[in-house]
Design a protein around this motif. Structure first.
Motif, PDB file in Angstrom:
ATOM      1  N   PRO A 177      39.622  71.491  60.318  1.00 41.79           N
ATOM      2  CA  PRO A 177      41.057  71.388  60.612  1.00 41.79           C
ATOM      3  C   PRO A 177      41.781  72.799  59.872  1.00 41.79           C
ATOM      4  CG  PRO A 177      40.171  69.649  59.127  1.00 41.79           C
ATOM      5  CD  PRO A 177      39.145  70.299  59.513  1.00 41.79           C
ATOM      6  N   LEU A 178      41.000  73.692  59.138  1.00 49.40           N
ATOM      7  CA  LEU A 178      41.726  74.645  58.601  1.00 49.40           C
ATOM      8  C   LEU A 178      41.404  75.882  59.424  1.00 49.40           C
ATOM      9  CD1 LEU A 178      40.654  74.188  54.658  1.00 49.40           C
ATOM     10  CD2 LEU A 178      42.994  74.429  55.577  1.00 49.40           C
ATOM     11  N   ASN A 236      41.474  75.307  62.655  1.00 52.78           N
ATOM     12  CA  ASN A 236      42.532  74.949  63.618  1.00 52.78           C
ATOM     13  C   ASN A 236      44.023  75.603  63.118  1.00 52.78           C
ATOM     14  OD1 ASN A 236      41.018  73.572  65.401  1.00 52.78           O
ATOM     15  ND2 ASN A 236      41.515  71.610  64.644  1.00 52.78           N
ATOM     16  N   MET A 237      44.229  75.697  61.930  1.00 53.05           N
ATOM     17  CA  MET A 237      45.460  76.384  61.604  1.00 53.05           C
ATOM     18  C   MET A 237      45.396  77.686  61.248  1.00 53.05           C
ATOM     19  SD  MET A 237      47.395  73.485  59.443  1.00 53.05           S
ATOM     20  CE  MET A 237      45.954  72.974  58.340  1.00 53.05           C
TER      21      MET A 237
END
Ligand SMILES: Cc1cc2nc3c(=O)[nH]c(=O)nc-3n(C[C@H](O)[C@H](O)[C@H](O)COP(=O)(O)OP(=O)(O)OC[C@H]3O[C@@H](n4cnc5c(N)ncnc54)[C@H](O)[C@@H]3O)c2cc1C
Ligand code: SF4
Ligand code: FES
Ligand code: FES
Lengths: 330, 151
Positions: A107-108, A110-111
């Motif tokens: 998830p990190l 993705n950002m």
């Protein structure tokens, strides 16, 4: 619960507007890309800018262009996930895609962005703490204090350069474009960094990193990256070794070895790399010399994870492994 | 500031500070308390939600950044009182204990490609910590879901 402090947020739609806002607000303002470094740091009150300029809405920063024969340009806002999955990048410089895949968590990634990864704040066990924690032992040099808790007689801050893509980009000879209202300049990634835990970038406060330029590679260059950390996910590099070599009929013509996690900037082990030139990558004597010379450069301080002596010893193994990866890549 | 949000297929207008964390807007303004806070700094994955299909940490996303985007949370899984196949798989495999990591695990699992190998499942869930299960039952549940198995 860790909330963000109050600030004014701008969402410019063009690079020109973003540069204008940044030069108007000066040091009061901070840029934000994916926010995976800045937001946690602001929550811990390491930084408290009163204006934040988000780069997400600037379309020019979201493109990857070029080809292996001409080189590629990666926009600063390209996410680490997009970088890691880009076929062209993976074909040309697989070590870069590999390094991106080793960063933080899915998830990190993705950002988080490539530009943000290069501009990532330096790290230290005494710095990446909440305001209360830092206050309770008294602030350090990096902000508001007069002492370095890692080296108490030191006049400087030794916080550690912890970006995983930076050493690879240094080793492959990539460049970046920096833009401000005064114009644009293009510099090698190696020149982007300074050996100082506080002022760790050669980037003026009004400059935006807009793009990363990957040099062409038609197969003459090989590159590799080895990362040391406690867990297979989440953790920053305690040590990172990037290696790159250009070969002609099995013989090294040009080589670079770059260490991260052992100083306030990625360190180029020039003499170590020289030991490989004119030799084959599996030449045991040349590799041993390169390993010795590179390991001598690794002078970690006690401000990240793991015991110091072990980290130093591991730099030997990781340099050897990075060179072995190069040999195997053929 | 008034912001328009799309969450689990429904439109909402919320009156929040633009920099309020999406995590807090979901929990406090939309009463969607399924999304959990573990660490608040990207270190645990308990707050994982999907934004336009990509898993992100809602504790690091300002609410104003998701205007116009499609947000999906764990509340969007079950419909008409019937559990989603992924939830059923967690139940079947005993993949939830205290439950704090479960909503985030499920949202991260939803973003995985179908027919992922065990290695891909492990890598895909590497941003979600669980202090209870030891992970194996979670991987089993996700594998069962991705393989499309029904019970
Ligand atoms: C739990 C956790 C684990 C992590 N693990 C790793 C890891 O293993 N390896 C690693 O390398 N990183 C790691 N990170 C750090 C971070 O996620 C990545 O470095 C990420 O790439 C940062 O990019 P960003 O877009 O989120 O940066 P942001 O947080 O948006 O910005 C970071 C800094 O760069 C500046 N900046 C951003 N973009 C620009 C630009 N275009 N021009 C000028 N300045 C800019 C910002 O002002 C800020 O100072 C981790 C973070 C967390 C929370
Ligand atoms: S190296 Fe020293 S001055 Fe720098 S952050 Fe750590 S304790 Fe502070
Ligand atoms: S609460 Fe968001 S990652 Fe832990
Ligand atoms: S079930 Fe308790 S943290 Fe995972």
């Amino acid at each position: 619960m860790m909330r963000l402090p109050r600030f004014q947020y701008f969402a410019p739609r063009t690079l020109k507007d973003a540069a204008g806002l940044l030069s108007h607000w000066g040091p009061e303002a901070s840029l934000v890309a994916g926010g995976t470094d800045l937001w946690p740091n602001m929550k811990r009150r390491q930084f408290t800018p009163t204006r934040v300029i988000g780069l997400r809405g600037v379309p020019e920063l979201h493109a990857i262009t070029g080809s292996p024969s001409t080189g590629m340009t990666v926009g600063a806002m390209i996410s680490l996930t997009a970088l890691e999955r880009h076929d062209g990048v993976a074909a040309m410089w697989p070590a870069l895609a590999h390094a991106a895949r080793l960063i933080s968590t899915p998830p990190l990634r993705n950002m988080g962005t490539l530009g943000g990864n290069l501009c990532l704040d330096t790290r230290c066990n005494y710095w990446n703490q909440t305001l209360e924690w830092r206050k309770s032992i008294d602030f350090c040099l990096k902000k508001a204090g007069s002492i370095c808790w890692v080296a108490t007689s030191s006049p400087r801050c030794w916080a550690v350069s912890s970006s995983d893509t930076a050493p690879v980009l240094c080793a492959i000879g990539a460049e970046v474009t920096l833009l401000s209202t005064e114009g644009e300049r293009r510099i090698p990634v190696t020149q982007l960094f300074r050996d100082d835990g506080i002022e760790y970038l050669n980037k003026r406060s009004n400059e935006i990193l807009t793009a990363v330029h990957l040099p062409p590679n038609g197969g003459e260059w090989r590159a590799s990256y080895r990362k040391l950390r406690r867990r297979g996910s989440f953790d920053f590099p305690v040590l990172g070794v990037a290696a790159a070599a250009r070969l002609d009929r099995g013989v090294v013509v040009e080589a670079r070895i770059v260490l991260t996690g052992v100083g306030s900037r990625p360190h180029e082990a020039t003499e170590a790399a020289e030991a490989l030139v004119g030799k084959r990558l599996d030449d045991p004597a040349a590799v041993a010399t390169a390993v010795e010379r590179a390991a001598r450069l690794a002078k970690p301080l006690d401000n990240t994870d793991f015991a110091l002596g072990w980290r130093k010893e591991m730099s030997r193994h990781h340099v050897a492994a990075a060179i072995a990866d190069l040999a195997a890549a053929g | 500031m008034k912001l328009k949000l799309h969450v689990n297929g429904a439109k909402h207008t919320v009156e929040v500070a633009p920099m309020k964390r999406l995590l807090d807007t979901l929990r406090e303004d939309l009463a969607l308390t399924g999304t959990k806070e573990g660490c608040g700094e990207g270190e645990c994955g308990a707050c994982t939600v999907l934004i336009d299909g990509a898993a992100v940490n809602a504790c690091l996303v300002p609410t104003c950044q998701v205007e116009g985007a499609e947000v999906r949370t764990v509340e969007g899984l079950a419909s008409d009182g019937r559990l989603h196949r992924l939830q059923r798989a967690f139940l079947d495999n005993g993949a939830a204990q205290c439950g704090i990591c479960t909503p985030g695990m499920m949202m991260a699992a939803l973003a995985l490609p179908k027919k992922s190998s065990l290695e891909q499942i492990r890598a895909g869930l590497a941003g979600n910590l669980c202090r209870c299960t030891g992970y194996m039952k979670i991987y089993d549940a996700v594998a069962q879901f991705l393989a499309g198995e029904k019970r």
